[in-house]
Design a protein around this motif. Structure first.
Motif, PDB file in Angstrom:
ATOM      1  N   SER A  87     -24.305 -67.462   8.039  1.00  0.00           N
ATOM      2  CA  SER A  87     -23.033 -67.230   8.740  1.00  0.00           C
ATOM      3  C   SER A  87     -22.899 -65.795   9.226  1.00  0.00           C
ATOM      4  O   SER A  87     -21.982 -65.474   9.994  1.00  0.00           O
ATOM      5  CB  SER A  87     -21.861 -67.570   7.812  1.00  0.00           C
ATOM      6  OG  SER A  87     -21.826 -66.688   6.702  1.00  0.00           O
ATOM      7  N   LEU A  88     -23.811 -64.908   8.794  1.00  0.00           N
ATOM      8  CA  LEU A  88     -23.743 -63.511   9.219  1.00  0.00           C
ATOM      9  C   LEU A  88     -24.094 -63.341  10.690  1.00  0.00           C
ATOM     10  O   LEU A  88     -23.876 -62.270  11.265  1.00  0.00           O
ATOM     11  CB  LEU A  88     -24.689 -62.658   8.362  1.00  0.00           C
ATOM     12  CG  LEU A  88     -24.417 -62.633   6.857  1.00  0.00           C
ATOM     13  CD1 LEU A  88     -25.449 -61.761   6.148  1.00  0.00           C
ATOM     14  CD2 LEU A  88     -23.017 -62.134   6.561  1.00  0.00           C
ATOM     15  N   THR A  89     -24.659 -64.365  11.287  1.00  0.00           N
ATOM     16  CA  THR A  89     -25.067 -64.277  12.697  1.00  0.00           C
ATOM     17  C   THR A  89     -24.129 -65.026  13.622  1.00  0.00           C
ATOM     18  O   THR A  89     -24.383 -65.079  14.831  1.00  0.00           O
ATOM     19  CB  THR A  89     -26.487 -64.845  12.860  1.00  0.00           C
ATOM     20  OG1 THR A  89     -26.489 -66.231  12.476  1.00  0.00           O
ATOM     21  CG2 THR A  89     -27.484 -64.084  12.005  1.00  0.00           C
ATOM     22  N   SER A  90     -23.097 -65.635  13.088  1.00  0.00           N
ATOM     23  CA  SER A  90     -22.227 -66.456  13.926  1.00  0.00           C
ATOM     24  C   SER A  90     -20.802 -65.932  13.921  1.00  0.00           C
ATOM     25  O   SER A  90     -20.409 -65.118  13.083  1.00  0.00           O
ATOM     26  CB  SER A  90     -22.240 -67.911  13.426  1.00  0.00           C
ATOM     27  OG  SER A  90     -21.756 -67.971  12.096  1.00  0.00           O
ATOM     28  N   ARG A  91     -20.042 -66.379  14.887  1.00  0.00           N
ATOM     29  CA  ARG A  91     -18.618 -66.092  15.010  1.00  0.00           C
ATOM     30  C   ARG A  91     -18.334 -64.594  15.043  1.00  0.00           C
ATOM     31  O   ARG A  91     -18.843 -63.892  15.913  1.00  0.00           O
ATOM     32  CB  ARG A  91     -17.855 -66.811  13.903  1.00  0.00           C
ATOM     33  CG  ARG A  91     -18.109 -68.330  13.903  1.00  0.00           C
ATOM     34  CD  ARG A  91     -17.529 -69.010  12.700  1.00  0.00           C
ATOM     35  NE  ARG A  91     -16.086 -69.057  12.769  1.00  0.00           N
ATOM     36  CZ  ARG A  91     -15.331 -69.598  11.813  1.00  0.00           C
ATOM     37  NH1 ARG A  91     -15.901 -70.111  10.731  1.00  0.00           N
ATOM     38  NH2 ARG A  91     -14.033 -69.629  11.939  1.00  0.00           N
ATOM     39  N   SER A  92     -17.549 -64.079  14.098  1.00  0.00           N
ATOM     40  CA  SER A  92     -17.197 -62.655  14.106  1.00  0.00           C
ATOM     41  C   SER A  92     -18.447 -61.790  13.908  1.00  0.00           C
ATOM     42  O   SER A  92     -19.398 -62.195  13.249  1.00  0.00           O
ATOM     43  CB  SER A  92     -16.196 -62.350  12.984  1.00  0.00           C
ATOM     44  OG  SER A  92     -15.043 -63.152  13.105  1.00  0.00           O
ATOM     45  N   GLN A  93     -18.418 -60.604  14.477  1.00  0.00           N
ATOM     46  CA  GLN A  93     -19.530 -59.674  14.303  1.00  0.00           C
ATOM     47  C   GLN A  93     -19.576 -59.205  12.850  1.00  0.00           C
ATOM     48  O   GLN A  93     -18.574 -58.721  12.313  1.00  0.00           O
ATOM     49  CB  GLN A  93     -19.362 -58.470  15.229  1.00  0.00           C
ATOM     50  CG  GLN A  93     -19.419 -58.812  16.706  1.00  0.00           C
ATOM     51  CD  GLN A  93     -19.277 -57.577  17.573  1.00  0.00           C
ATOM     52  OE1 GLN A  93     -18.978 -56.490  17.101  1.00  0.00           O
ATOM     53  NE2 GLN A  93     -19.491 -57.735  18.863  1.00  0.00           N
ATOM     54  N   VAL A  94     -20.737 -59.339  12.220  1.00  0.00           N
ATOM     55  CA  VAL A  94     -20.918 -58.907  10.832  1.00  0.00           C
ATOM     56  C   VAL A  94     -21.998 -57.832  10.808  1.00  0.00           C
ATOM     57  O   VAL A  94     -23.095 -58.039  11.332  1.00  0.00           O
ATOM     58  CB  VAL A  94     -21.304 -60.081   9.913  1.00  0.00           C
ATOM     59  CG1 VAL A  94     -21.436 -59.598   8.468  1.00  0.00           C
ATOM     60  CG2 VAL A  94     -20.276 -61.201  10.011  1.00  0.00           C
ATOM     61  N   PHE A  95     -21.703 -56.699  10.180  1.00  0.00           N
ATOM     62  CA  PHE A  95     -22.626 -55.575  10.120  1.00  0.00           C
ATOM     63  C   PHE A  95     -23.036 -55.323   8.671  1.00  0.00           C
ATOM     64  O   PHE A  95     -22.198 -55.368   7.769  1.00  0.00           O
ATOM     65  CB  PHE A  95     -21.964 -54.316  10.685  1.00  0.00           C
ATOM     66  CG  PHE A  95     -21.579 -54.428  12.132  1.00  0.00           C
ATOM     67  CD1 PHE A  95     -22.440 -54.002  13.131  1.00  0.00           C
ATOM     68  CD2 PHE A  95     -20.355 -54.984  12.494  1.00  0.00           C
ATOM     69  CE1 PHE A  95     -22.083 -54.116  14.465  1.00  0.00           C
ATOM     70  CE2 PHE A  95     -19.985 -55.096  13.820  1.00  0.00           C
ATOM     71  CZ  PHE A  95     -20.856 -54.665  14.812  1.00  0.00           C
ATOM     72  N   VAL A  96     -24.326 -55.062   8.475  1.00  0.00           N
ATOM     73  CA  VAL A  96     -24.871 -54.830   7.130  1.00  0.00           C
ATOM     74  C   VAL A  96     -25.801 -53.614   7.164  1.00  0.00           C
ATOM     75  O   VAL A  96     -26.287 -53.222   8.228  1.00  0.00           O
ATOM     76  CB  VAL A  96     -25.652 -56.070   6.634  1.00  0.00           C
ATOM     77  CG1 VAL A  96     -24.759 -57.304   6.583  1.00  0.00           C
ATOM     78  CG2 VAL A  96     -26.873 -56.331   7.515  1.00  0.00           C
ATOM     79  N   PRO A  97     -26.077 -53.019   6.005  1.00  0.00           N
ATOM     80  CA  PRO A  97     -27.036 -51.900   5.959  1.00  0.00           C
ATOM     81  C   PRO A  97     -28.465 -52.394   6.200  1.00  0.00           C
ATOM     82  O   PRO A  97     -28.841 -53.482   5.751  1.00  0.00           O
ATOM     83  CB  PRO A  97     -26.886 -51.358   4.526  1.00  0.00           C
ATOM     84  CG  PRO A  97     -25.606 -51.923   4.017  1.00  0.00           C
ATOM     85  CD  PRO A  97     -25.429 -53.238   4.697  1.00  0.00           C
ATOM     86  N   THR A  98     -29.250 -51.596   6.885  1.00  0.00           N
ATOM     87  CA  THR A  98     -30.641 -51.985   7.145  1.00  0.00           C
ATOM     88  C   THR A  98     -31.460 -52.038   5.870  1.00  0.00           C
ATOM     89  O   THR A  98     -32.482 -52.724   5.808  1.00  0.00           O
ATOM     90  CB  THR A  98     -31.302 -50.979   8.115  1.00  0.00           C
ATOM     91  OG1 THR A  98     -31.151 -49.658   7.577  1.00  0.00           O
ATOM     92  CG2 THR A  98     -30.670 -51.045   9.494  1.00  0.00           C
ATOM     93  N   GLN A  99     -31.026 -51.299   4.810  1.00  0.00           N
ATOM     94  CA  GLN A  99     -31.765 -51.296   3.554  1.00  0.00           C
ATOM     95  C   GLN A  99     -31.584 -52.581   2.759  1.00  0.00           C
ATOM     96  O   GLN A  99     -32.321 -52.830   1.804  1.00  0.00           O
ATOM     97  CB  GLN A  99     -31.328 -50.118   2.661  1.00  0.00           C
ATOM     98  CG  GLN A  99     -31.332 -48.762   3.320  1.00  0.00           C
ATOM     99  CD  GLN A  99     -29.977 -48.382   3.863  1.00  0.00           C
ATOM    100  OE1 GLN A  99     -29.424 -49.080   4.702  1.00  0.00           O
ATOM    101  NE2 GLN A  99     -29.443 -47.266   3.393  1.00  0.00           N
ATOM    102  N   HIS A 100     -30.590 -53.373   3.115  1.00  0.00           N
ATOM    103  CA  HIS A 100     -30.277 -54.570   2.333  1.00  0.00           C
ATOM    104  C   HIS A 100     -31.011 -55.789   2.875  1.00  0.00           C
ATOM    105  O   HIS A 100     -31.358 -55.850   4.064  1.00  0.00           O
ATOM    106  CB  HIS A 100     -28.765 -54.824   2.355  1.00  0.00           C
ATOM    107  CG  HIS A 100     -28.297 -55.749   1.278  1.00  0.00           C
ATOM    108  ND1 HIS A 100     -28.294 -57.123   1.426  1.00  0.00           N
ATOM    109  CD2 HIS A 100     -27.834 -55.492   0.030  1.00  0.00           C
ATOM    110  CE1 HIS A 100     -27.834 -57.670   0.308  1.00  0.00           C
ATOM    111  NE2 HIS A 100     -27.549 -56.718  -0.550  1.00  0.00           N
ATOM    112  N   ARG A 101     -31.238 -56.760   2.006  1.00  0.00           N
ATOM    113  CA  ARG A 101     -31.951 -57.973   2.421  1.00  0.00           C
ATOM    114  C   ARG A 101     -31.164 -58.783   3.442  1.00  0.00           C
ATOM    115  O   ARG A 101     -31.749 -59.578   4.188  1.00  0.00           O
ATOM    116  CB  ARG A 101     -32.273 -58.834   1.192  1.00  0.00           C
ATOM    117  CG  ARG A 101     -33.339 -58.217   0.273  1.00  0.00           C
ATOM    118  CD  ARG A 101     -33.734 -59.197  -0.805  1.00  0.00           C
ATOM    119  NE  ARG A 101     -34.344 -60.391  -0.227  1.00  0.00           N
ATOM    120  CZ  ARG A 101     -34.489 -61.544  -0.871  1.00  0.00           C
ATOM    121  NH1 ARG A 101     -34.062 -61.643  -2.130  1.00  0.00           N
ATOM    122  NH2 ARG A 101     -35.052 -62.579  -0.295  1.00  0.00           N
TER     123      ARG A 101
END
Length: 325
Positions: A87-101
């Motif tokens: 779900s991190l790729t759909s709907r609302s924009q979701v941003f995560v750290p590049t160091q995280h899986r």
């Protein structure tokens, strides 16, 4: 002396002066932004991740503009990513750290690096980082680039760019318990929401020049606010060159002109020079958002002034001694 054996003392003078000025700068927070912190007391790792799923789902149903996972819980390499990570790729924009899986799944990411100075105060943050031969933006920069009207402007010039912290304007916090009981919250439509497990003060990751203890989400929010409000504090190469030149120039001026004056004149000249330097640094910081460290030349000039005042000859005393003879 300035850049050798006593360098730390002069660096400390620069830092103290910057902290006093930057900590009192007027600041702006992000528009329509919130922080939702998940309680982790007596909660198993799997349950924490499930709460992340629930919170993200409610936020997406609420129509939030951006969801920022600035400090998600670690997932061991031996464990599989939860199914809801898709779900991190759909709907609302979701941003995560590049160091995280999560970065292996999410399409939007940026690096998060917190490096405090040796006095445990966080004063600057890198904007770019070289990873596998590719320049990667920091998380706040990546978030701004993804917006319809990015404000990063000149911040995309190279790997050496850094921006400096001043103070953090506190964002309102969402009660996660109430959020999880709702199917959607219309008040969050179009909002930016930081989701983490860090409690204020208790889980602080650093201290800002203003003396505030802040979490990773608050650090990211502070940087993003500066970028989006076009008020990033920078220190171009030209100012760095002047920072090395001005102490030497002032030292020469002090040595040439102070020793021939009486104590009163030395005091007047010293106070005037210090006032001018303080006004210059404050003007550049408040007016142009430029960090220009002048604590070092101030300390040098005061040192020469004290030495000159101590060595000055008391004319009356010398004259009196001469008459007695």
């Amino acid at each position: 002396v300035v850049y050798g054996p006593l360098a730390q003392w002069f660096v400390a003078a620069d830092r103290v002066l910057y902290d006093q000025l930057a900590g009192g700068m007027p600041n702006k927070s992000l528009d329509n932004a919130y922080i939702a912190s998940i309680e982790t007391n007596r909660t198993k790792p799997g349950e924490v991740l499930d709460k992340y799923r629930q919170v993200i789902q409610v936020l997406q149903d609420s129509g939030v503009r951006r969801i920022i996972l600035s400090n998600p819980p670690e997932i061991p390499a031996s464990d599989e990513l939860p199914a809801w990570a898709a779900s991190l790729t759909s709907r609302s924009q979701v941003f995560v750290p590049t160091q995280h899986r999560f970065a292996n799944v999410a399409t939007r990411s940026g690096f998060v690096t917190i490096r405090s100075d040796n006095d445990d105060v966080l004063r600057q943050s890198a904007l770019w980082q070289l990873e596998s031969g590719v320049m990667s933006p920091s998380l706040p920069l990546a978030i701004d680039f993804a917006s319809s009207e990015p404000n990063a402007g000149s911040l995309i010039s190279g790997a050496d760019d850094v921006i400096f912290f001043s103070s953090y304007v506190e964002l309102p916090r969402i009660d996660v318990g109430s959020l999880l009981m709702a199917e959607a919250m219309a008040s969050l439509k179009g909002a930016t929401v930081f989701v983490d497990t860090d409690q204020p003060f208790v889980d602080a990751a650093a201290m800002l020049p203003s003396g505030q203890l802040v979490t990773v989400s608050e650090i990211t929010a502070s940087l993003l606010a500066d970028v989006e409000n076009n008020r990033t504090i920078s220190s171009p190469a030209t100012t760095k060159a002047l920072e090395y030149l001005i102490p030497a120039m002032l030292a020469i001026v002090a040595v040439l002109f102070l020793p021939d004056r009486n104590r009163r004149d030395i005091s007047v000249v010293t106070i005037t020079v210090i006032a001018i330097l303080l006004l210059v640094e404050a003007g550049l910081l408040f007016g142009f958002h430029l960090r220009f460290d002048l604590g070092r030349p101030i300390l040098i000039f005061v040192g020469v002034a004290i030495l000159s005042a101590w060595l000055v000859v008391d004319v009356k005393k010398v004259s009196g001694d001469a008459l007695k003879k």
